[in-house]
Design an enzyme around this catalytic site. Structure first.
Site, short mmCIF file in Angstrom:
data_model
loop_
_atom_site.label_atom_id
_atom_site.label_comp_id
_atom_site.label_asym_id
_atom_site.label_seq_id
_atom_site.Cartn_x
_atom_site.Cartn_y
_atom_site.Cartn_z
N MET A 272 -4.22 -7.04 -6.98
CA MET A 272 -3.70 -8.13 -7.80
C MET A 272 -4.81 -8.98 -8.44
SD MET A 272 -0.62 -7.35 -7.62
CE MET A 272 0.31 -8.72 -8.30
N ARG A 273 -5.81 -8.33 -8.99
CA ARG A 273 -6.89 -9.05 -9.66
C ARG A 273 -7.26 -8.34 -10.94
NH1 ARG A 273 -9.26 -12.75 -6.83
NH2 ARG A 273 -8.18 -12.85 -4.85
N HIS B 31 1.05 0.76 -13.22
CA HIS B 31 1.83 -0.43 -13.57
C HIS B 31 3.32 -0.05 -13.59
CE1 HIS B 31 2.58 -4.35 -15.26
NE2 HIS B 31 3.40 -3.80 -16.12
N LYS C 226 -16.76 -14.08 -9.08
CA LYS C 226 -16.21 -12.72 -9.16
C LYS C 226 -17.35 -11.72 -9.28
CE LYS C 226 -12.41 -11.45 -11.48
NZ LYS C 226 -11.38 -10.89 -12.31
N ASN D 151 -5.31 2.43 -13.23
CA ASN D 151 -4.35 1.51 -12.60
C ASN D 151 -2.94 2.04 -12.80
OD1 ASN D 151 -3.38 -0.99 -11.42
ND2 ASN D 151 -2.81 -1.63 -13.49
N GLY E 26 0.78 -1.24 0.00
CA GLY E 26 0.00 0.00 0.00
C GLY E 26 0.81 1.29 0.00
N SER E 27 2.05 1.24 -0.50
CA SER E 27 2.80 2.50 -0.52
C SER E 27 2.15 3.50 -1.48
CB SER E 27 4.27 2.27 -0.86
OG SER E 27 4.43 1.87 -2.18
N ASN E 28 1.54 3.02 -2.55
CA ASN E 28 0.83 3.94 -3.45
C ASN E 28 -0.45 4.47 -2.78
OD1 ASN E 28 2.10 4.23 -6.28
ND2 ASN E 28 2.41 2.08 -5.74
C1 GRF Z 1 3.28 -1.20 -7.49
O1 GRF Z 1 4.55 -1.43 -8.05
C2 GRF Z 1 2.25 -1.09 -8.58
O2 GRF Z 1 2.71 -0.50 -9.75
C3 GRF Z 1 1.91 -2.53 -8.84
O3 GRF Z 1 1.91 -3.12 -7.55
C4 GRF Z 1 2.81 -2.41 -6.71
C5 GRF Z 1 2.08 -2.02 -5.47
O4 GRF Z 1 2.93 -1.48 -4.48
N1 GRF Z 1 0.66 -2.63 -9.56
P1 GRF Z 1 2.30 -0.83 -3.19
O5 GRF Z 1 1.39 -1.87 -2.55
O6 GRF Z 1 1.54 0.40 -3.59
O7 GRF Z 1 3.46 -0.50 -2.29
#
Ligand code: GRF
Length: 187
Positions: free
Chosen positions: A91-92, A110, A66, A108, A12-14
């Site tokens: 991750m889905r 990536h 789903k 999203n 969850g750093s993002n």
């Molecule tokens: C990130 O690298 C994002 O691009 C990918 O999954 C990772 C998630 O990292 N889809 P975080 O959980 O936000 O730290």
């Protein structure tokens, strides 16, 4: 105020970068109103607590399909009047139900320069391939894997041989690009 939901499965750093961006005003007039997580115990839930963001945690295995769990999620997004869904390490693959109800409002991030290195191990795949310029892409989500229209990209040049250092550079670039991009598209 624009109302954001962030979906995450892991660290969850993002999520944190987006929540902090809303708090600091780097993303103006927006708040994270919900964190959706498909993994009990994921570290993103600690971060959500820290930012006082309500969470919706679910176990996909407890649903018949789903469509069923996405219906439950979309009902909650409706209830929270969410304007934009930001996938951040969710991750889905987003399915038909969510796309039917929130398509065009889901983005999203990536960790590669799409269309190169799609999939769950993009950084490692690019590293093993030996590229010299890595990067980050933010794109619209449609039914393809990492295939929707590209919204923004940034290059991350790296010629070293330390994958952890590379990952940390890419994550930093992600946090900055996600904040800037959300700010721009809701502004
Ligand atoms: C990130 O690298 C994002 O691009 C990918 O999954 C990772 C998630 O990292 N889809 P975080 O959980 O936000 O730290």
């Amino acid at each position: 105020m624009k109302r954001l939901a962030v979906f995450a499965s892991g660290s969850g750093s993002n999520f944190e970068a987006i929540a902090e961006g809303c708090r600091s005003g780097a993303i103006e007039d927006a708040e994270v109103v919900l964190c959706v997580c498909d993994k009990t115990g994921a570290y993103v839930l600690e971060r959500a607590k820290k930012f006082d963001v309500p969470t919706l945690v679910f176990n996909p295995k407890e649903f018949a399909s789903k469509r069923d769990f996405e219906r439950m999620i979309a009902d909650r997004l409706d209830a929270e009047r969410v304007d934009l869904v930001c996938l951040a390490g969710y991750m889905r693959i987003v399915g038909e139900e969510l796309l039917a109800r929130y398509g065009g409002r889901i983005i999203n991030i990536h960790p590669a320069l799409l269309p190169a290195f799609k999939g769950a191990h993009a950084i490692r795949d690019a590293f093993e391939y030996g590229v010299k310029v890595y990067g980050v892409t933010i794109h619209d989500v449609d039914s393809s894997l990492d295939g929707g229209r590209i919204i923004s990209q940034v290059a991350v040049p790296y010629e070293g041989d330390d994958i952890e250092e590379l990952e940390s550079l890419i994550h930093k670039a992600e946090h900055k690009l996600y904040v800037e991009t959300i700010s721009r598209i809701i502004g």
